[in-house]
Design an enzyme around this catalytic site. Structure first.
Site, PDB file in Angstrom:
ATOM      1  N   HIS A 175       0.817  -1.219   0.000  1.00  0.00           N
ATOM      2  CA  HIS A 175       0.000   0.000   0.000  1.00  0.00           C
ATOM      3  C   HIS A 175       0.854   1.274   0.000  1.00  0.00           C
ATOM      4  O   HIS A 175       0.382   2.337  -0.406  1.00  0.00           O
ATOM      5  CB  HIS A 175      -0.938  -0.003   1.208  1.00  0.00           C
ATOM      6  CG  HIS A 175      -2.256   0.670   0.953  1.00  0.00           C
ATOM      7  ND1 HIS A 175      -2.345   1.937   0.419  1.00  0.00           N
ATOM      8  CD2 HIS A 175      -3.532   0.248   1.156  1.00  0.00           C
ATOM      9  CE1 HIS A 175      -3.632   2.263   0.305  1.00  0.00           C
ATOM     10  NE2 HIS A 175      -4.365   1.268   0.735  1.00  0.00           N
ATOM     11  N   ASP A 416     -11.125  -3.132 -19.427  1.00  0.00           N
ATOM     12  CA  ASP A 416     -11.264  -4.052 -20.568  1.00  0.00           C
ATOM     13  C   ASP A 416      -9.932  -4.174 -21.314  1.00  0.00           C
ATOM     14  O   ASP A 416      -9.458  -3.222 -21.922  1.00  0.00           O
ATOM     15  CB  ASP A 416     -12.368  -3.527 -21.492  1.00  0.00           C
ATOM     16  CG  ASP A 416     -12.591  -4.402 -22.720  1.00  0.00           C
ATOM     17  OD1 ASP A 416     -11.898  -5.441 -22.862  1.00  0.00           O
ATOM     18  OD2 ASP A 416     -13.457  -4.053 -23.542  1.00  0.00           O
TER      19      ASP A 416
END
Length: 477
Positions: A175, A416
């Site tokens: 993180h 996508d």
């Protein structure tokens, strides 16, 4: 070929390799950590995010057609998102940690094949949390140099083929490298380059966002960085020792994705708004986020109780909800939406268990969360001086803490790569701690997907209580 079996399905590693930005494409660079980054030293567990895509072809077809494009487009993407191919450098005190990229730095990229059932993995029905573990990459262990400096790799990626049905892309990252907004900026850029088959010229007309690595744009009027570094100093070596050793104990846990439709959310907002007026002075802004978190937290606490009373747990015990707010675009910071790194303010709501399980639990919680959101908007860094000590206190054993990860605004289902939108995308690490994830919904416009992992019996309790709450609200309208 490495080979291991888990829960009746085998995973075979086909290839381990390193992917780096194109050679010589960017100079050696160091990035300082800001006060937004430093609290994440306390986050021992890597962030793990998985995407599943349909690909109804055999493995050899994937390896010949899809894989070279995935790797090439990743290399081109890392040229701009180089922190993910970099190392976190933690030198001995009094020097401060920073992120460093050197020419040739890379991330670990694993290609594997699995015999798991793709349809089951992408379904919303409860499934054993261990089913996804073989699909998750392991971050390489930190290296310690002779002078005591540690080098911590920041990301690993695994692509797993499920022959004749689909494949998964799973990322594990530290993180400290960046937050969810940074990750999804990276993923959407990589997906677009992959879809264009590496032809960057064809993408010029698209609004592809390049990341901003301007760290000095983060103003620190309260001197939080020095304050946090001072607090970290004593525990940093212990944290670094511990970071590579986190091993989770999985009991009989299952994970599921619950979908709240737009209709559910709108009814909930309307109902809470009506009820809240009697609790608070002034107009409240009851958002989708506020009502979703209220419903989830109340259902989560009630699912622990014995038959809805406070026999099982102490009624006066404080329970905590932690959520994070993106500070990009907040007027007092003027940090661009493309800023790469961490840019999150932490909000902690504390309530007595008796309030949460009481008759008006959802409304009282919504009121408390809304107040926190309002406070944040008036002063993003309210109580930021106490953040490190608050975190240390919260993670002490025995505390009831629920953390909300992700956000529907990250639009994970718009990623996508050329094979359509993901069949499913989820935060994997919710199964290791008290974390619930929120995301946009694949098939329902305006709906919210809630990722939950609990012991099997408690999961049944939780889903029954959640359904009951929703049904009661609709009846009460």
């Amino acid at each position: 070929m490495a080979h291991h079996e888990l829960n009746h399905h085998a995973v075979t590693v086909i290839e381990w390799c390193q992917v780096s930005p194109p050679p010589g494409s960017l100079p050696s660079t160091t990035l300082p950590l800001t006060f937004f980054d430093l609290p994440w030293f306390y986050c021992y567990h890597p962030v793990q995010r998985i995407f599943f895509y349909e690909f109804p072809y055999p493995t050899h077809h994937f390896l010949q057609t899809a894989l070279p494009n995935l790797k090439h487009s990743l290399s081109l993407t890392l040229q701009h998102f180089f922190p993910f191919a970099s190392n976190l450098i933690v030198p001995p005190h009094p020097h401060v940690p920073y992120i460093r990229y050197q020419d040739g730095d890379s991330l670990t990229f694993t290609v594997a094949e699995s015999t798991a059932d793709f349809t089951l993995l992408v379904s919303d029905s409860p499934q054993d949390v261990r089913d996804w573990h073989p699909l998750v990459p392991t971050l390489p262990s930190p290296l310690t140099m002779e002078n005591g400096t540690r080098m911590v790799p920041l990301m690993a990626i695994q692509v797993t083929v499920l022959p004749n049905s689909g494949f998964s892309i799973c990322l594990a990252f530290n993180h400290l490298a960046g937050d969810g907004k940074s990750l999804h900026l990276f993923m959407k850029y990589w997906a677009s380059v992959c879809k264009a088959r590496g032809d960057l010229a064809s993408l010029e007309g698209y609004s592809l966002s390049l990341p901003s690595h301007e760290r000095d744009i983060v103003k620190d009027p309260k001197g939080l960085k020095l304050m946090y570094l001072r607090e970290l100093r004593d525990s940093l070596s212990e944290i670094m020792e511990f970071a590579g050793l986190v091993r989770d104990v999985y009991t009989n846990k299952v994970r599921t994705a619950l979908v709240l439709s737009r209709e559910h959310v709108e009814k909930l907002k309307k109902w809470v708004s009506l009820k809240c007026t009697s609790y608070a002075s002034g107009a409240l802004h009851i958002s989708t986020f506020v009502v979703t978190c209220s419903l989830i937290w109340v259902s989560m606490i009630k699912s622990e109780q014995s038959k809805g009373n406070c026999v099982a747990k102490d009624c006066d015990e404080l329970c905590y909800l932690v959520f994070l707010a993106d500070c990009r675009g907040f007027p007092e910071f003027s940090i661009p939406s493309t800023y790469f790194g961490n840019c999150l303010a932490s909000c902690i709501v504390a309530m007595k268990r008796s309030e949460l399980v009481g008759e008006h639990g959802v409304v009282e919680v919504a009121n408390a969360i809304e107040r926190k959101v309002r406070d944040l908007k008036s002063d993003d860094l309210r109580n930021a001086e106490n953040l490190m000590s608050d975190y240390r206190e919260l993670w002490k054993p025995g505390k009831s803490v629920l953390v909300i990860a992700g956000s529907p605004k990250l639009a994970v289902y718009e990623t996508d790569f050329g094979w359509g939108k993901p069949k499913k995308s989820e935060v994997v690490h919710i199964d290791s701690s008290g974390v619930v994830s929120l995301s946009d919904c694949r098939d329902k416009e305006g709906g919210i997907e809630v990722g939950v992992a609990l012991e099997r019996i408690r999961m049944n309790n939780f889903t029954n209580i959640l359904d009951e709450q929703l049904n009661n609200i609709i009846v009460c309208e």
